[in-house]
Design an enzyme around this catalytic site. Structure first.
Site, short mmCIF file in Angstrom:
data_model
loop_
_atom_site.label_atom_id
_atom_site.label_comp_id
_atom_site.label_asym_id
_atom_site.label_seq_id
_atom_site.Cartn_x
_atom_site.Cartn_y
_atom_site.Cartn_z
N TYR A 1 34.23 5.45 -25.85
CA TYR A 1 34.10 4.26 -25.03
C TYR A 1 34.90 3.15 -25.71
O TYR A 1 34.51 2.68 -26.80
CB TYR A 1 32.63 3.86 -24.89
N HIS B 1 20.70 16.51 -26.59
CA HIS B 1 19.24 16.40 -26.67
C HIS B 1 18.63 17.63 -26.03
O HIS B 1 19.29 18.36 -25.29
CB HIS B 1 18.75 15.12 -25.97
N HIS C 1 26.45 7.31 -29.82
CA HIS C 1 25.24 8.08 -29.47
C HIS C 1 25.33 9.50 -30.01
O HIS C 1 26.37 9.93 -30.51
CB HIS C 1 25.03 8.08 -27.95
N GLU D 1 29.48 16.24 -20.35
CA GLU D 1 28.14 16.75 -20.70
C GLU D 1 27.83 18.02 -19.93
O GLU D 1 27.98 18.07 -18.71
CB GLU D 1 27.09 15.69 -20.39
N HIS E 1 24.27 3.15 -20.22
CA HIS E 1 23.21 3.35 -19.23
C HIS E 1 23.42 2.50 -17.98
O HIS E 1 22.47 2.08 -17.34
CB HIS E 1 21.84 3.06 -19.85
N HIS F 1 15.06 14.19 -21.30
CA HIS F 1 15.03 14.21 -22.76
C HIS F 1 13.75 14.97 -23.12
O HIS F 1 12.68 14.37 -23.25
CB HIS F 1 15.04 12.80 -23.32
N GLU G 1 27.13 16.57 -25.15
CA GLU G 1 27.69 15.43 -24.44
C GLU G 1 28.44 14.44 -25.33
O GLU G 1 28.03 13.28 -25.47
CB GLU G 1 26.60 14.69 -23.66
N ASP H 1 0.83 -1.21 0.00
CA ASP H 1 0.00 0.00 0.00
C ASP H 1 0.86 1.26 0.00
O ASP H 1 0.43 2.33 0.44
CB ASP H 1 -0.94 0.01 1.20
N ARG I 1 32.82 10.63 -20.94
CA ARG I 1 31.78 11.51 -21.48
C ARG I 1 31.85 12.83 -20.72
O ARG I 1 32.08 12.84 -19.50
CB ARG I 1 30.40 10.88 -21.35
N ASP J 1 27.12 10.41 -14.52
CA ASP J 1 26.06 11.09 -15.28
C ASP J 1 24.91 11.26 -14.30
O ASP J 1 24.21 10.30 -13.98
CB ASP J 1 25.66 10.25 -16.48
N ASP K 1 21.25 17.86 -16.27
CA ASP K 1 21.81 16.63 -16.82
C ASP K 1 23.28 16.87 -17.10
O ASP K 1 23.64 17.50 -18.10
CB ASP K 1 21.05 16.25 -18.09
#
Length: 443
Positions: free
Chosen positions: A393, A355, A351, A412, A240, A362, A389, A34, A410, A257, A268
């Site tokens: 890798y 964005h 990538h 960013e 991710h 995003h 960003e 609950d 990275r 990140d 971000d």
């Protein structure tokens, strides 16, 4: 509440005269048993209302034939007993007075009221196909209106996607939004600096994450804007990654990140730094390559230039660097154009370079100009908010120099497009090699 009222007026002015728009907020979601997850409003709904409570919906009626536009809120009724358990509720009368709506009703009355409001309306605007429960509810409202056909009442003859209009509005941030985003990015930048200062070899990634979350909350941010990524060593090559449970080792890098959400707006930020406080030569070489790509992307942020120029600028710098460092075979790809044409760079950079950013991490808004033939990349306009960003890798592989294996980097930042270029919001997070190393020495 004037800025929310102004947004409602702008939206109503874009609608067909006399048309009706309906927009519910997000529901509460059960976590287990609950217990619910911490409540977070729907971004579209909050953008137009500033109203924080669940079980709410906004209805707008566009001006028509001399009748002004109206804003109507449906929300929970006052309930003193529930307030003892769950906290204050505005109730319809309180919400109308505090938030500037023209009318307000209990949420339990929405079906009966919508049958009245939609009568003789020429069109309905809502989030088509986004919510099955809302779709079914809308069908019920239309059925109730059509049941009055013998009395001369007509139902809306067309439906329009409300979110398409709101996406374009939300894409440009006003001064209030930019100020909130600057504060969010500053808090997050300070959190990144705190994490760098706290990191020592042998710490677990979740210990570093705790430093971030502490800094977010102690400065008033309500939530992390997304699940933080704290990735050390080879984990930094997982885009991710968020298990955040590995032990850091001297000689590895940590990629963080993470950003907070403040008053409905996200930040971000990504930073990469050495666990032991000093970059090794291979780490520094790749870091400075990514930093050069970051600078090239920033230089492409100019009003009137295509959004895609930012990515192309970063990709060029990174690909040339990959060729120079032997990550890509110079005998196979003589120029960066050759490598890009065969998408060879995607082995190490897979990538995009940024964005939109705003109420959502995003954020909403099309990246292409759908009104033009060929749908080219849309051009930058002052007030747009975006991230920059670039990254690299390097996973172990044949023909890849071993000194670069398991290095993930990275960098960013959060950026606002201005009249003469851009403004970085996230400058509180150290970015340069010497800045990072100096901070980690405690200087």
């Amino acid at each position: 509440m004037s800025r929310f009222a102004a947004r409602r007026a702008r939206l109503a002015a874009q609608m067909q005269p006399g048309a009706v728009a309906v927009l519910p907020t997000a529901p509460e979601v059960t976590r287990n048993g609950d217990s619910e997850y911490a409540y977070r409003h729907d971004s579209y709904f909050y953008y137009l209302t500033g109203f924080p409570e669940p079980e709410s919906a906004l209805v707008l009626v566009a001006a028509n034939a001399g009748k002004p536009a109206r804003s109507i809120l449906f929300c929970r009724e006052k309930n003193v007993e529930r307030e003892i358990w769950d906290g204050y509720r505005y109730g319809p009368a309180g919400a109308q007075a505090a938030f500037g709506f023209d009318e307000a009703y209990p949420i339990g009355d929405i079906d009966a009221q919508m049958a009245r409001i939609l009568a003789d309306a020429p069109a309905l605007y809502y989030a088509l196909g986004r919510n099955a429960a809302l779709d079914a509810q809308v069908q019920g409202w239309l059925k109730a209106v059509r049941a009055q056909a013998r009395l001369g009442v007509t139902a809306p003859s067309s439906a329009h996607d409300l979110l398409a209009l709101l996406d374009e509005m939300r894409l440009l941030k006003d001064d209030d939004e930019q100020a909130t985003m600057l504060r969010a990015a500053t808090i997050s930048g300070q959190a990144h600096a705190r994490a760098m200062l706290a990191t020592k070899p042998g710490m677990y990634e979740y210990e570093i994450e705790a430093e971030l979350l502490y800094e977010f909350r102690r400065n008033g941010a309500q939530f992390p804007a997304y699940t933080p990524i704290v990735a050390s060593g080879a984990n930094a090559c997982i885009l991710h990654y968020n298990a955040n449970n590995a032990q850091t080792r001297d000689g590895d890098l940590v990629l963080i990140d993470a950003g907070c959400e403040l008053d409905g707006y996200a930040s971000d930020i990504t930073r990469t730094y050495p666990v032991g406080g000093t970059f090794s030569k291979p780490q520094r070489t790749l870091y400075e390559l990514v930093l050069a790509a970051h600078s090239a992307a920033l230089a492409a942020i100019v009003p009137g230039r295509p959004y895609s120029d930012m990515h192309e600028a970063a990709m060029r710098v990174l690909t040339e660097g990959m060729l120079d460092l032997g990550l890509l075979d110079r005998t196979k790809y003589r120029t960066f154009e050759d490598a890009i044409a065969e998408r060879a760079h995607t082995q190490f950079y897979m990538h995009g370079t940024g964005h939109w950013l705003g109420m959502d991490v995003h954020d909403v808004g099309a990246y292409k100009d759908t009104a033009l033939e060929g749908k080219p990349s849309r051009r930058l306009v002052p007030g747009m908010a975006l991230t920059v960003e670039p990254g690299i890798y390097v996973r172990p592989a044949e023909n890849v120099p071993e000194q670069y294996w398991n290095i993930g980097i990275r960098i960013e930042d959060d950026v606002i497009v201005t009249e003469d270029g851009y403004r970085i919001l996230s400058g509180a997070a150290p970015r340069q090699v010497l800045e990072i190393e100096k901070l980690m020495r405690g200087a």
